[in-house]
Design a protein around this motif. Structure first.
Motif, PDB file in Angstrom:
ATOM      1  N   ALA A 161      42.347  30.964  24.527  1.00 18.97           N
ATOM      2  CA  ALA A 161      42.867  29.605  24.469  1.00 18.97           C
ATOM      3  C   ALA A 161      43.030  29.210  23.002  1.00 18.97           C
ATOM      4  O   ALA A 161      42.462  29.843  22.106  1.00 18.97           O
ATOM      5  N   ALA A 162      43.792  28.147  22.753  1.00 16.92           N
ATOM      6  CA  ALA A 162      44.019  27.709  21.375  1.00 16.92           C
ATOM      7  C   ALA A 162      42.696  27.360  20.688  1.00 16.92           C
ATOM      8  O   ALA A 162      42.466  27.721  19.527  1.00 16.92           O
ATOM      9  N   GLY A 163      41.814  26.657  21.395  1.00 13.79           N
ATOM     10  CA  GLY A 163      40.526  26.297  20.815  1.00 13.79           C
ATOM     11  C   GLY A 163      39.678  27.512  20.485  1.00 13.79           C
ATOM     12  O   GLY A 163      39.006  27.548  19.441  1.00 13.79           O
ATOM     13  N   GLU A 164      39.693  28.519  21.367  1.00 14.56           N
ATOM     14  CA  GLU A 164      38.962  29.757  21.099  1.00 14.56           C
ATOM     15  C   GLU A 164      39.517  30.446  19.861  1.00 14.56           C
ATOM     16  O   GLU A 164      38.760  30.966  19.033  1.00 14.56           O
ATOM     17  N   ALA A 165      40.846  30.480  19.754  1.00 10.00           N
ATOM     18  CA  ALA A 165      41.471  31.118  18.599  1.00 10.00           C
ATOM     19  C   ALA A 165      41.092  30.407  17.303  1.00 10.00           C
ATOM     20  O   ALA A 165      40.844  31.049  16.277  1.00 10.00           O
ATOM     21  N   PHE A 166      41.028  29.087  17.334  1.00  7.66           N
ATOM     22  CA  PHE A 166      40.594  28.323  16.163  1.00  7.66           C
ATOM     23  C   PHE A 166      39.167  28.711  15.775  1.00  7.66           C
ATOM     24  O   PHE A 166      38.874  28.977  14.602  1.00  7.66           O
ATOM     25  N   ASP A 167      38.268  28.741  16.759  1.00  3.88           N
ATOM     26  CA  ASP A 167      36.867  29.047  16.467  1.00  3.88           C
ATOM     27  C   ASP A 167      36.690  30.478  15.954  1.00  3.88           C
ATOM     28  O   ASP A 167      35.929  30.731  15.012  1.00  3.88           O
ATOM     29  N   LYS A 168      37.390  31.430  16.570  1.00  2.55           N
ATOM     30  CA  LYS A 168      37.258  32.827  16.158  1.00  2.55           C
ATOM     31  C   LYS A 168      37.853  33.054  14.769  1.00  2.55           C
ATOM     32  O   LYS A 168      37.301  33.817  13.962  1.00  2.55           O
ATOM     33  N   THR A 169      38.967  32.393  14.495  1.00  2.00           N
ATOM     34  CA  THR A 169      39.573  32.523  13.171  1.00  2.00           C
ATOM     35  C   THR A 169      38.689  31.878  12.112  1.00  2.00           C
ATOM     36  O   THR A 169      38.530  32.410  11.000  1.00  2.00           O
ATOM     37  N   ALA A 170      38.098  30.750  12.440  1.00  2.76           N
ATOM     38  CA  ALA A 170      37.174  30.102  11.504  1.00  2.76           C
ATOM     39  C   ALA A 170      36.003  31.026  11.180  1.00  2.76           C
ATOM     40  O   ALA A 170      35.549  31.098  10.029  1.00  2.76           O
ATOM     41  N   LEU A 172      36.080  34.282  11.175  1.00  5.30           N
ATOM     42  CA  LEU A 172      36.601  35.320  10.283  1.00  5.30           C
ATOM     43  C   LEU A 172      36.671  34.822   8.840  1.00  5.30           C
ATOM     44  O   LEU A 172      36.490  35.599   7.896  1.00  5.30           O
ATOM     45  N   LEU A 173      36.905  33.525   8.688  1.00  3.65           N
ATOM     46  CA  LEU A 173      37.014  32.941   7.346  1.00  3.65           C
ATOM     47  C   LEU A 173      35.668  32.453   6.813  1.00  3.65           C
ATOM     48  O   LEU A 173      35.602  31.836   5.758  1.00  3.65           O
ATOM     49  N   ASP A 208      54.069  30.530  29.207  1.00  4.92           N
ATOM     50  CA  ASP A 208      52.716  31.010  28.949  1.00  4.92           C
ATOM     51  C   ASP A 208      52.450  31.130  27.449  1.00  4.92           C
ATOM     52  O   ASP A 208      53.379  31.197  26.635  1.00  4.92           O
ATOM     53  N   PHE A 209      51.154  31.174  27.109  1.00  9.72           N
ATOM     54  CA  PHE A 209      50.712  31.272  25.722  1.00  9.72           C
ATOM     55  C   PHE A 209      49.911  32.560  25.519  1.00  9.72           C
ATOM     56  O   PHE A 209      49.368  33.130  26.461  1.00  9.72           O
ATOM     57  N   SER A 210      49.812  32.981  24.254  1.00 11.44           N
ATOM     58  CA  SER A 210      48.954  34.101  23.879  1.00 11.44           C
ATOM     59  C   SER A 210      48.543  33.901  22.423  1.00 11.44           C
ATOM     60  O   SER A 210      49.394  33.760  21.547  1.00 11.44           O
ATOM     61  N   PHE A 211      47.235  33.883  22.186  1.00  8.24           N
ATOM     62  CA  PHE A 211      46.743  33.662  20.818  1.00  8.24           C
ATOM     63  C   PHE A 211      45.847  34.789  20.307  1.00  8.24           C
ATOM     64  O   PHE A 211      45.421  34.756  19.158  1.00  8.24           O
ATOM     65  N   SER A 212      45.568  35.777  21.137  1.00 11.81           N
ATOM     66  CA  SER A 212      44.695  36.865  20.725  1.00 11.81           C
ATOM     67  C   SER A 212      45.308  37.679  19.582  1.00 11.81           C
ATOM     68  O   SER A 212      44.632  38.039  18.619  1.00 11.81           O
ATOM     69  N   GLY A 213      46.607  37.958  19.682  1.00 12.43           N
ATOM     70  CA  GLY A 213      47.272  38.735  18.642  1.00 12.43           C
ATOM     71  C   GLY A 213      47.335  38.003  17.316  1.00 12.43           C
ATOM     72  O   GLY A 213      47.256  38.622  16.243  1.00 12.43           O
ATOM     73  N   LEU A 214      47.455  36.691  17.370  1.00 10.73           N
ATOM     74  CA  LEU A 214      47.465  35.888  16.146  1.00 10.73           C
ATOM     75  C   LEU A 214      46.116  35.985  15.442  1.00 10.73           C
ATOM     76  O   LEU A 214      46.041  36.140  14.225  1.00 10.73           O
ATOM     77  N   LYS A 215      45.052  35.908  16.230  1.00 11.45           N
ATOM     78  CA  LYS A 215      43.705  36.049  15.677  1.00 11.45           C
ATOM     79  C   LYS A 215      43.525  37.429  15.049  1.00 11.45           C
ATOM     80  O   LYS A 215      42.938  37.562  13.958  1.00 11.45           O
ATOM     81  N   THR A 216      44.072  38.465  15.709  1.00 10.29           N
ATOM     82  CA  THR A 216      43.987  39.824  15.165  1.00 10.29           C
ATOM     83  C   THR A 216      44.738  39.934  13.845  1.00 10.29           C
ATOM     84  O   THR A 216      44.286  40.608  12.908  1.00 10.29           O
ATOM     85  N   ALA A 217      45.892  39.266  13.758  1.00  8.55           N
ATOM     86  CA  ALA A 217      46.670  39.281  12.513  1.00  8.55           C
ATOM     87  C   ALA A 217      45.865  38.669  11.369  1.00  8.55           C
ATOM     88  O   ALA A 217      45.897  39.161  10.235  1.00  8.55           O
ATOM     89  N   VAL A 218      45.118  37.611  11.653  1.00 12.09           N
ATOM     90  CA  VAL A 218      44.256  37.008  10.637  1.00 12.09           C
ATOM     91  C   VAL A 218      43.159  37.986  10.232  1.00 12.09           C
ATOM     92  O   VAL A 218      42.853  38.153   9.033  1.00 12.09           O
ATOM     93  N   ALA A 219      42.573  38.664  11.212  1.00 12.14           N
ATOM     94  CA  ALA A 219      41.510  39.635  10.929  1.00 12.14           C
ATOM     95  C   ALA A 219      42.018  40.755  10.016  1.00 12.14           C
ATOM     96  O   ALA A 219      41.296  41.207   9.114  1.00 12.14           O
TER      97      ALA A 219
END
Length: 339
Positions: A161-170, A172-173, A208-219
């Protein structure tokens, strides 16, 4: 009708008192964010135990704030799902036990329905029908809403979800937990054009949405040999811009597909300033109005549960007297019917 609402689906303990003739009388909220920060995420067992500790005091405080006697209550409403099983069981058990002691009925409430209807607590209130963008920590969905209990799923996330992606990316940072608000604050100081990040499913034919790949790109950016700590604000800004662009683009497409002119945004990510800016711009161009709950009611809270129960009862829902304690950790909002 006077309704006591209890929310305990995850890491916030919320209690509220709502009167159908006078509105929201009182609400209290305790967040467990600091407790879970040590572990970098929600620990279900700790969450459940903290709900046990907090609920009795919060309920007493809300009743005192609302200047209401226990005998004046008509219904006790509580979140029955979706959410963490143990956390839900705490709220359900407390509500059913209190109802038994007071000889009052109960009404189980769907957590996402609470979020979806929460903008109706704030003036100006949107009229039905409308499109709902639900963006909470665990859910990202687009719903066509015809009336209370009449919901049609148009699109949802297929992974994070978008909120999960925000938390996981945070995380990573190096921003800790909960990371969404911290990442948004950091993004305010960054240049969103410095890093090129993907916009998953942006031009896909579905909603539909997908945010897992975006998080991976940040990683991958953070893990590259060229990474420098001073780039964090720019990467945070680029990430936020990518998420918001996808959310807004899909929302505009859903508005067109459903033929609606009102958009309701609910859930914790709905407090994001950049999302609000871009939705306002899109609404002005495309001719739709956007509605939000008060910022204080964007996260999980008891007010939305008490209010959703009130609307359910007005729509003909039957209260519960059997005292059975049942929760649904997985519970689809689509198909939830009126009454």
């Amino acid at each position: 009708m006077r309704i006591l609402g209890i929310e305990s689906s995850c890491d916030e303990t919320g209690v509220a008192l709502y009167d159908t003739s006078r509105g929201l009388l009182a609400h209290r909220l305790h967040t467990q964010a600091q407790m879970h920060a040590t572990y970098g995420g929600v620990v279900p067992e700790l969450a459940s135990r903290d709900h046990v500790r907090r609920l009795p005091a919060l309920v007493r405080e809300v009743m005192a704030d609302g200047r209401m006697d226990w005998t004046e209550l008509d219904v006790i409403a509580y979140t029955a799902g979706p959410g963490l099983a143990g956390a839900l069981l705490v709220g359900a058990s407390f509500a059913e036990s209190l109802a038994l002691a007071l000889n009052k009925p109960t009404l189980p409430v769907h957590h996402l329905e609470g979020h979806l209807l929460s903008p109706l607590l704030t003036e100006p209130r949107p009229e039905f029908p409308f499109l709902a963008l639900l963006v909470s920590g665990g859910h990202t969905q687009l719903m066509a809403v015809e009336a209370v209990g009449d919901y049609r799923l148009l699109g949802e996330t297929i992974d994070d979800a978008a909120g999960e992606a925000f938390d996981k990316t945070a995380k990573l940072l190096g921003l800790g937990y909960p990371g969404g608000p911290a990442l948004a604050a950091l993004a305010e100081r960054g240049d969103p054009t410095r890093f090129a990040l993907p916009r998953p499913l942006l031009h896909a034919p579905t909603l539909d949405f997908s945010f897992s790949g975006l998080k991976t790109a940040v990683a991958l950016k953070v893990g590259s040999p060229d990474w420098r700590a001073e780039y964090a604000a720019d990467l945070a800004a680029a990430f936020q811009e990518a998420v918001v662009e996808v959310l807004v683009t899909k929302t505009v497409a859903a508005v067109r597909a459903a033929g609606l002119r009102r958009v309701v945004v609910a859930g914790g990510v709905g407090a994001n300033r950049r999302l609000r800016e871009m939705l306002a711009e899109a609404g002005a161009k495309q001719g739709f109005a956007v509605f939000y709950p008060d910022v204080a009611l964007c996260t999980d809270n008891g007010a939305m549960i008490a209010f959703a129960a009130a609307l359910r009862l007005e729509a003909g829902a039957e209260v519960k007297w059997d005292r059975r304690i049942e929760v649904r950790p997985r519970w689809a909002l689509e198909g939830l019917r009126q009454g």
